[in-house]
Design a protein around this motif. Structure first.
Motif, PDB file in Angstrom:
ATOM      1  N   ALA A  21     -48.647 -36.062 -69.751  1.00  0.00           N
ATOM      2  CA  ALA A  21     -47.805 -35.137 -68.955  1.00  0.00           C
ATOM      3  C   ALA A  21     -48.282 -33.696 -69.132  1.00  0.00           C
ATOM      4  CB  ALA A  21     -46.350 -35.259 -69.383  1.00  0.00           C
ATOM      5  N   GLU A  22     -48.521 -33.035 -67.977  1.00  0.00           N
ATOM      6  CA  GLU A  22     -49.104 -31.679 -68.063  1.00  0.00           C
ATOM      7  C   GLU A  22     -48.032 -30.588 -68.074  1.00  0.00           C
ATOM      8  OE1 GLU A  22     -49.369 -32.920 -63.683  1.00  0.00           O
ATOM      9  OE2 GLU A  22     -49.437 -33.849 -65.656  1.00  0.00           O
ATOM     10  N   SER A  23     -46.785 -30.978 -67.803  1.00  0.00           N
ATOM     11  CA  SER A  23     -45.736 -29.959 -67.869  1.00  0.00           C
ATOM     12  C   SER A  23     -44.443 -30.602 -68.341  1.00  0.00           C
ATOM     13  CB  SER A  23     -45.518 -29.332 -66.492  1.00  0.00           C
ATOM     14  OG  SER A  23     -44.854 -30.268 -65.665  1.00  0.00           O
ATOM     15  N   SER A  24     -43.516 -29.799 -68.815  1.00  0.00           N
ATOM     16  CA  SER A  24     -42.265 -30.343 -69.331  1.00  0.00           C
ATOM     17  C   SER A  24     -41.461 -30.999 -68.208  1.00  0.00           C
ATOM     18  CB  SER A  24     -41.450 -29.257 -70.038  1.00  0.00           C
ATOM     19  OG  SER A  24     -41.226 -28.182 -69.168  1.00  0.00           O
ATOM     20  N   LYS A  80     -43.700 -29.556 -77.794  1.00  0.00           N
ATOM     21  CA  LYS A  80     -45.068 -29.035 -77.691  1.00  0.00           C
ATOM     22  C   LYS A  80     -45.299 -28.356 -76.336  1.00  0.00           C
ATOM     23  CE  LYS A  80     -48.108 -32.229 -78.995  1.00  0.00           C
ATOM     24  NZ  LYS A  80     -49.179 -33.109 -79.197  1.00  0.00           N
ATOM     25  N   LEU A  81     -44.900 -29.096 -75.286  1.00  0.00           N
ATOM     26  CA  LEU A  81     -45.128 -28.551 -73.941  1.00  0.00           C
ATOM     27  C   LEU A  81     -44.344 -27.267 -73.704  1.00  0.00           C
ATOM     28  CD1 LEU A  81     -45.207 -31.704 -71.645  1.00  0.00           C
ATOM     29  CD2 LEU A  81     -47.053 -30.082 -72.044  1.00  0.00           C
ATOM     30  N   LYS A  82     -43.082 -27.269 -74.143  1.00  0.00           N
ATOM     31  CA  LYS A  82     -42.249 -26.073 -73.930  1.00  0.00           C
ATOM     32  C   LYS A  82     -42.847 -24.875 -74.635  1.00  0.00           C
ATOM     33  CE  LYS A  82     -38.257 -27.168 -71.713  1.00  0.00           C
ATOM     34  NZ  LYS A  82     -37.074 -27.973 -71.946  1.00  0.00           N
ATOM     35  N   LYS A  83     -43.363 -25.119 -75.834  1.00  0.00           N
ATOM     36  CA  LYS A  83     -43.959 -24.033 -76.608  1.00  0.00           C
ATOM     37  C   LYS A  83     -45.192 -23.484 -75.856  1.00  0.00           C
ATOM     38  CE  LYS A  83     -45.503 -23.016 -81.238  1.00  0.00           C
ATOM     39  NZ  LYS A  83     -46.532 -23.623 -82.054  1.00  0.00           N
ATOM     40  N   ARG A  84     -45.995 -24.448 -75.376  1.00  0.00           N
ATOM     41  CA  ARG A  84     -47.205 -24.032 -74.668  1.00  0.00           C
ATOM     42  C   ARG A  84     -46.839 -23.235 -73.396  1.00  0.00           C
ATOM     43  NH1 ARG A  84     -50.811 -28.961 -73.485  1.00  0.00           N
ATOM     44  NH2 ARG A  84     -50.159 -28.686 -71.325  1.00  0.00           N
ATOM     45  N   GLU A  85     -45.827 -23.720 -72.712  1.00  0.00           N
ATOM     46  CA  GLU A  85     -45.422 -23.033 -71.477  1.00  0.00           C
ATOM     47  C   GLU A  85     -44.878 -21.636 -71.760  1.00  0.00           C
ATOM     48  OE1 GLU A  85     -44.448 -27.095 -68.970  1.00  0.00           O
ATOM     49  OE2 GLU A  85     -42.791 -25.943 -69.824  1.00  0.00           O
ATOM     50  N   ILE A  90     -45.542 -15.748 -71.579  1.00  0.00           N
ATOM     51  CA  ILE A  90     -45.611 -14.452 -72.266  1.00  0.00           C
ATOM     52  C   ILE A  90     -46.950 -13.777 -72.000  1.00  0.00           C
ATOM     53  CG2 ILE A  90     -45.709 -13.345 -74.542  1.00  0.00           C
ATOM     54  CD1 ILE A  90     -43.545 -15.378 -75.427  1.00  0.00           C
ATOM     55  N   ALA A  91     -48.020 -14.603 -72.061  1.00  0.00           N
ATOM     56  CA  ALA A  91     -49.355 -14.032 -71.844  1.00  0.00           C
ATOM     57  C   ALA A  91     -49.473 -13.482 -70.424  1.00  0.00           C
ATOM     58  CB  ALA A  91     -50.413 -15.097 -72.092  1.00  0.00           C
TER      59      ALA A  91
END
Ligand code: DAH
Length: 344
Positions: A21-24, A80-85, A90-91
Motif C-alpha cells: 500500500a502506497e498511501s494510508s 509508518k505510512l502516516k509518519k511518512r505522509e 511538512i517538507a
C-alpha cells in the motif's frame, strides 16, 4: 484446501497487500477488504457452522488469532505510512524565506486626477470652497441664467447633448456658479470641479472632459484680483517663472471677458513648437461676472462685483505633461498611465 491452510494463505496475502500500500488511504481500503464487517476474515467466521464440530474450537481460535495478527500488522503499516505522509507534507509546505516575494504592481493616479487634486490644492490654499454641481442640468442653469437665452448665438459655441426638452448634460461647470449664488450671498469664493459633455471629438477635444470653475464675488473685486490669483496659479502649476496675460474675449456670462494665456514653460516664452512660436499658451477663459448673472441669482450688482474663470483639466494636464492627444487620457493604457507616478 483445508480451512486452516486457507487462513494461512489469507494472512500471507493480507500482509503482502499491506506492504504494497502506497498511501494510508489505500491501506485502509485493503484493511477493510480483509477485516471489515463484510471482509474476508469475517467470512471465515460465518463459515464456522459448516466446520465439523470437533474442529470448531481450533478453527475459531485460528480465525481470532489471524484477525488479531492482521489488526496489529495493519496498525503498524498505518503508523509508518502516516509518519511518512506527515514528513512529506511538512517538507512540501516548508517556506523558503529566501525566495523573492511576488511583486504587486502599484497603481498610479490618473494624470487628470493628479491635476485636479493639484488645482484643488492650489485654490483651497487661497480659501476657495469646493462645490460640485449635477452633471445632468436644466437648460436654465447651463445657459439661460448664465445670460445665454434661447436664441443667443453663444449657444452654438458649445454643442450640447440634450436628454429631452428640459434636461441636458452640462456643457460647462459654469452652471455651478448659478446653483451656488442662488443659495449664498457674498462673500463667495467657490471652486467647482466636474465632468462636462459636448458633442465634439478630435485630437484635442473629447465628448466628456473635466472642467474647473472658479468664482469670487465680494465688495470691490476687480480684474486685478483675477490676474494676481492666476499668476499664483501658473507659478505653482507650471513653473516659478510662469506669467499670465489677458486677452479680450467673449463669454455671455462675463463682461469684460478675457482669454488667459500662460507663458510657455517649455521655452520660457522665447517661442517653440509647443506654443507655435508665440511664447504663450491659452489655458482658460475668465472675466468679470456679468451683472445680469448676479441679478439672476438675487445678488445686487451695484453692491457686489466678482470674477469667474473656467479651465479644462485635460488641457492643463496635456500642457503640464506634454501630452499631444487627449485620447491617451481615456484609453487607459497602463504603459501611458504608469508614467505619472508621484515622486514621493
Ligand atoms: N464656461 C466656459 C467654457 O466652457 C469657460 C469659462 C469662461 C468659464 C469664462 C468662466 C468664465 O467662468 O468666466 O468655455
Amino acid at each position: 484446501m483445508d480451512d486452516e491452510k486457507e487462513l494461512d494463505e489469507v494472512l500471507k496475502e493480507a500482509i503482502k497487500e499491506a506492504e504494497e500500500a502506497e498511501s494510508s488511504r489505500v491501506l485502509y481500503e485493503k484493511k477493510m477488504r480483509f477485516l471489515g464487517r463484510m471482509g474476508i476474515v469475517m467470512n471465515f467466521m460465518k463459515r464456522m457452522k459448516d466446520v465439523p464440530p470437533e474442529k470448531r474450537p481450533s478453527f475459531g481460535k485460528k480465525v481470532n488469532a489471524i484477525r488479531d495478527r492482521l489488526e496489529e500488522e495493519f496498525a503498524a503499516f498505518e503508523e509508518k505510512l502516516k509518519k511518512r505522509e506527515l514528513e512529506k507534507k511538512i517538507a512540501e509546505e516548508n517556506v523558503d524565506v529566501t525566495m523573492p516575494g511576488k511583486r504587486r504592481k502599484a497603481g498610479a493616479l490618473h494624470p487628470v486626477s493628479l491635476v485636479k487634486a493639484e488645482l484643488i490644492d492650489i485654490f483651497a490654499g487661497m480659501g476657495f470652497e469646493i462645490f460640485e454641481g449635477p452633471e445632468i442640468e436644466t437648460d436654465y442653469y447651463n445657459f439661460t441664467a448664465l445670460n445665454t437665452p434661447e436664441d443667443h448665438p453663444a449657444r452654438d459655441m458649445q454643442d450640447t447633448f440634450y436628454l429631452n426638452d428640459k434636461f441636458l448634460l452640462r456643457t460647462q461647470t459654469s452652471a455651478g456658479q448659478i446653483r451656488l449664488m442662488e443659495k449664498k450671498q457674498p462673500p463667495i469664493k467657490m471652486l467647482s470641479p466636474g465632468r462636462v459633455f459636448r458633442s465634439d471629438d478630435d485630437a484635442t477635444h473629447s465628448p466628456m472632459f473635466h472642467q474647473m470653475e472658479g468664482l469670487v464675488v465680494d465688495d470691490h473685486i476687480t480684474l486685478c484680483d483675477l490676474k494676481g490669483m492666476l499668476d499664483e496659479f501658473a507659478r505653482v502649476m507650471f513653473s516659478k517663472t510662469s506669467k499670465t496675460r489677458l486677452r479680450p474675449s467673449y463669454f455671455p456670462f462675463t463682461e469684460p471677458s478675457v482669454e488667459v494665456d500662460v507663458s510657455c514653460a517649455a521655452c520660457g516664452g522665447k517661442g517653440c513648437s509647443l506654443c507655435k512660436g508665440t511664447g504663450w499658451i491659452e489655458v482658460l477663459g475668465a472675466g468679470m461676472v456679468n451683472r445680469r448673472v448676479l441679478e439672476n441669482c438675487g445678488i445686487d450688482p451695484d453692491k457686489y462685483t466678482g470674477f469667474a474663470f473656467g479651465m479644462g483639466v485635460e488641457r492643463i494636464a496635456m500642457l503640464k505633461y506634454g501630452i499631444n492627444n487627449i485620447k491617451l487620457l481615456t484609453e487607459n493604457d497602463t504603459r501611458f498611465l504608469g508614467q505619472f507616478k508621484e515622486e514621493n
